[in-house]
Design a protein around this motif. Structure first.
Motif, mmCIF file in Angstrom:
data_model
loop_
_atom_site.group_PDB
_atom_site.id
_atom_site.type_symbol
_atom_site.label_atom_id
_atom_site.label_comp_id
_atom_site.label_asym_id
_atom_site.label_seq_id
_atom_site.Cartn_x
_atom_site.Cartn_y
_atom_site.Cartn_z
ATOM 1 N N GLY A 138 0.795 -1.213 0.000
ATOM 2 C CA GLY A 138 0.000 0.000 0.000
ATOM 3 C C GLY A 138 0.829 1.265 0.000
ATOM 4 O O GLY A 138 1.864 1.352 -0.653
ATOM 5 N N SER A 139 0.400 2.259 0.774
ATOM 6 C CA SER A 139 1.012 3.590 0.756
ATOM 7 C C SER A 139 1.946 3.787 1.943
ATOM 8 O O SER A 139 1.751 3.192 3.001
ATOM 9 C CB SER A 139 -0.083 4.665 0.792
ATOM 10 O OG SER A 139 -0.986 4.507 -0.275
ATOM 11 N N SER A 194 1.154 1.313 4.836
ATOM 12 C CA SER A 194 -0.176 0.789 5.139
ATOM 13 C C SER A 194 -0.237 -0.653 4.682
ATOM 14 O O SER A 194 0.310 -1.012 3.639
ATOM 15 C CB SER A 194 -1.255 1.619 4.442
ATOM 16 O OG SER A 194 -1.096 1.562 3.037
ATOM 17 N N ARG A 212 -4.959 1.632 0.414
ATOM 18 C CA ARG A 212 -4.135 2.544 -0.379
ATOM 19 C C ARG A 212 -5.022 3.353 -1.316
ATOM 20 O O ARG A 212 -6.169 2.987 -1.588
ATOM 21 C CB ARG A 212 -3.087 1.781 -1.183
ATOM 22 C CG ARG A 212 -3.639 0.949 -2.337
ATOM 23 C CD ARG A 212 -2.541 0.158 -3.024
ATOM 24 N NE ARG A 212 -3.023 -0.578 -4.190
ATOM 25 C CZ ARG A 212 -2.304 -1.472 -4.857
ATOM 26 N NH1 ARG A 212 -1.068 -1.753 -4.443
ATOM 27 N NH2 ARG A 212 -2.794 -2.084 -5.911
ATOM 28 N N LYS A 247 -7.019 -4.499 0.615
ATOM 29 C CA LYS A 247 -6.485 -5.817 0.294
ATOM 30 C C LYS A 247 -7.387 -6.887 0.892
ATOM 31 O O LYS A 247 -7.628 -6.914 2.093
ATOM 32 C CB LYS A 247 -5.059 -5.964 0.830
ATOM 33 C CG LYS A 247 -4.354 -7.226 0.312
ATOM 34 C CD LYS A 247 -3.046 -7.493 1.033
ATOM 35 C CE LYS A 247 -2.006 -6.476 0.688
ATOM 36 N NZ LYS A 247 -0.684 -6.838 1.279
ATOM 37 N N TRP A 282 -5.572 -6.751 -4.104
ATOM 38 C CA TRP A 282 -6.066 -5.386 -3.954
ATOM 39 C C TRP A 282 -7.355 -5.226 -4.752
ATOM 40 O O TRP A 282 -7.397 -5.499 -5.952
ATOM 41 C CB TRP A 282 -5.027 -4.382 -4.421
ATOM 42 C CG TRP A 282 -3.865 -4.270 -3.488
ATOM 43 C CD1 TRP A 282 -2.662 -4.886 -3.592
ATOM 44 C CD2 TRP A 282 -3.816 -3.500 -2.278
ATOM 45 N NE1 TRP A 282 -1.860 -4.556 -2.534
ATOM 46 C CE2 TRP A 282 -2.536 -3.707 -1.707
ATOM 47 C CE3 TRP A 282 -4.720 -2.679 -1.626
ATOM 48 C CZ2 TRP A 282 -2.142 -3.109 -0.517
ATOM 49 C CZ3 TRP A 282 -4.334 -2.075 -0.440
ATOM 50 C CH2 TRP A 282 -3.063 -2.283 0.099
#
Length: 653
Positions: free
Chosen positions: A255-256, A301, A305, A320, A325
């Motif tokens: 993720g981010s 994360s 995201r 997720k 995702w």
């Protein structure tokens, strides 16, 4: 020694010049499959030193297999504090002097390996059972099982697995039932299967992103390490930014990026590192031995995201699910859900979200029902929806440019702004109340209370403003000086009016009935109204405000452990009305207050009392009616008798 072991043994001796044809072992680690590499010479055990800097993961993997410890998980060199007597100065290909003062440390998987002669992160899956390596039956093996194996081997995420035939190869029959979070395959639950197709074993391929996070709370958090020349090494780069970190998070399928920090560790030797090289061009980096004083710690994360190539805090929302995702269906997504996502990603408050069409993109179907206070989107309640318009997914934008940090409230602290993924404090002598009010308004923190410049002693990079910009600029970002790196020991401290969180109000009674915002208590029973708030600052007081159709009353108590209890000995009709808690606090030389939601209290009799009263009422009415009827009938009879007597007398006359 069997033929396979002999082949591995000969390969080890031929490819690793520092290890003679003798026994090897790993010592000093938590298990026999981890620690410093030693070899036996005659009756003594000697540490293995990497004299020519030619050790790599492939050679370390041969050691793991030689001692029946599965696959190599990590390999590193450590400085040898006691250099050998035969120390010889050498020169590398760049003409620099290299001293063979490195010992070899290896960590192997204890009970899992991927059988492959050419690739460390791909092959036939095997587990060790009773000191015998057995291939794993493919029946029942799923994505969660693969996720655990790849993580255990330090190989990234699974990129594929399939069933293959290997004749009569010995097989691990029990079925693994991993949840995906376990640290080792043998930590997963298992169940005995009834059948397993003979010879059908799992062949698994894991991605090898070349980076990893270790020592944290999970695979998406920890110290950043990079693989160079088949060796894992910490990364240190003082000016590394969140935008660069986003590539690592995506490579790890995490993720981010949420935060990045540099931790001082003292001077040490780091192998396989080139500063500032972790980005899109990471594959073109060359390793070199250098001395570093710190490491980079990164948190990504894990399950949320915003999919966007240019902005970390704006894009298509994805979560997720089962390691895949999925875009979130826009139906039912609301402001509270957006608040949770933006806060989880460290991106401030939501500034807007909308529905967009993305074709047949996989979608997260359950509807989130967040209250707005949850720390993560997957912590929110969910409900299965009946329908979701195909391809309609959420695109969310969070306001990530401004924040107040360093205080117990998001509405007070050091003013920071983010540009190109970098947060810096704001410093400027020309700052005025107009711009601070804009900050408080943007953060939904009410109005401005005070601003001040504080000196923190040490200098650091800050954002400065153009002095002539304030009258014409559209936004704060328009006034920033971005071309030069400006350092200052000062920062701007801002306090907004909505400093305190909203307090809670509740009612406690032995006989209590709650319906939405209405509370019913038993007439004559004692009850309490409790005011409380989330711990932010010590002290303060609670004011309980009562409003009815005929009066308004106020009660005040000091806050003890962030709460106050208002006691009422007996509920009466005059207690019927609206109650509100107001928390008052003097902090930073200013008075602040925050009000709870109101509740409406109704003193009432219990149902049985009402039934008894109704029955008594009915009985009284029946009695009255009976008495009335009795006397009415008696009067009629007496009247009739008199009339008859009168008629008889008249006839006689």
């Amino acid at each position: 020694m069997d033929l396979r072991a002999l082949t591995l043994f000969v390969g080890l001796c031929s490819s690793v010049p520092s290890v003679s044809p003798a026994e090897v072992r790993l010592v000093g680690g938590p298990s026999p499959c981890s620690g410093r590499l030693e070899q036996q010479r005659q009756s003594d055990w000697k540490p293995v030193r990497d004299k020519n800097l030619d050790w790599n993961l492939k050679k370390a993997d041969q050691v793991c297999r030689r001692i029946s410890c599965g696959s190599v998980v990590s390999f590193r060199r450590t400085l040898d504090q006691e250099p050998p007597q035969d120390l010889v100065t050498r020169y590398d290909f760049r003409g620099r002097r290299v001293s063979p003062r490195f010992r070899v440390e290896i960590t192997c998987s204890d009970s899992v390996r991927l059988e492959n002669e050419t690739h460390l992160c791909s092959g036939r899956l095997q587990v060790k059972r009773n000191q015998v390596w057995s291939s794993v039956c493919s029946d029942g093996f799923d994505q969660q099982d693969a996720e655990v194996v790849c993580r255990e081997l330090g190989c990234g995420s699974p990129s594929g697995f399939e069933e293959e035939l290997y004749g009569e190869a010995p097989e691990w029959i029990p079925e693994f039932r991993c949840g995906g979070h376990e640290s080792a395959l043998l930590h997963c639950e298992r169940s005995d299967r009834d059948t397993c197709s003979p010879g059908t074993t799992v062949t698994l391929t894991c991605s090898d992103p070349g980076v990893r996070l270790v020592g944290g709370s999970g695979r998406c958090d920890g110290t950043l390490e990079e693989r160079n020349w088949d060796e894992w090494s910490p990364v240190d780069y003082p000016d590394w930014k969140l935008w660069s970190a986003s590539f690592v998070c995506r490579d790890l399928d995490c993720g981010s990026p949420l935060s990045i920090r540099r931790r001082e560790t003292g001077s040490k030797s780091i192998s396989g590192l080139r500063y500032g090289c972790l980005s899109v061009y990471r594959n073109y980096c060359f390793g070199a031995h250098q001395t570093s004083s710190g490491v980079i710690e990164l948190t990504c994360s894990d399950s949320v995201r915003l999919e966007n190539e240019t902005d970390l805090c704006s894009g298509r929302l994805q979560v997720k699910r089962n390691q895949v995702w999925s875009s979130v269906c826009s139906d039912g997504f609301d402001q509270q859900d957006a608040e949770v996502v933006c806060r989880e990603l460290g991106c401030g408050s939501p500034s807007g979200f909308k529905e967009e069409l993305y074709g047949e993109a996989p979608e997260w179907i359950p509807e989130f029902r967040c209250g707005g206070h949850e720390s993560a989107l997957l912590h929110c309640e969910r409900s299965d929806r009946d329908t979701c318009s195909p391809g309609t997914t959420v695109t969310l934008t969070c306001s990530d440019q401004v924040r107040l940090v360093g205080n117990r409230s998001t509405c007070a602290g050091e003013l920071q702004m983010k540009v190109h993924g970098e947060w810096r404090p704001v410093v400027d002598w020309y700052w005025n109340q107009k711009w601070t009010s804009a900050v408080c308004s943007q953060l939904r923190c009410g109005s401005i209370v005070t601003t001040d410049l504080e000196d923190f002693g040490s200098k650091r990079p800050v954002w400065h403003f153009k002095s002539s910009c304030f009258q014409s600029a559209i936004s704060l970002q328009d006034c920033l000086l971005l071309n030069n790196v400006i350092e200052s020991s000062r920062s701007l401290q801002v306090i907004c009016s909505d400093l305190l969180v909203q307090p809670n109000i509740s009612v406690s009674s032995s006989r209590l009935e709650v319906q939405q915002q209405k509370v019913r208590v038993l007439l004559g029973s004692n009850f309490s109204i409790i005011c409380s708030t989330r711990p932010q600052y010590p002290g303060g007081s609670f004011q309980l405000v009562f409003n009815s159709s005929s009066s308004t009353l106020n009660y005040v108590l000091p806050a003890v452990t962030h709460s106050a209890v208002f006691l009422f000995p007996a509920a009466e009709g005059l207690h019927r009305g609206t109650y509100t808690c107001i928390y008052h606090l003097n902090v930073f030389s200013h008075n602040f207050s925050s009000s709870s939601r109101p509740i409406y209290l109704i003193p009432s009799a219990p149902l049985m009392d009402l039934i008894i009263r109704l029955v008594v009422h009915l009985l009284v009415m029946v009695l009255l009616i009976s008495v009335t009827c009795f006397y009415s009938r008696k009067y009629s009879v007496e009247t009739r008798s008199r009339n008859e007597e009168t008629n008889v007398v008249a006839e006689l006359q």
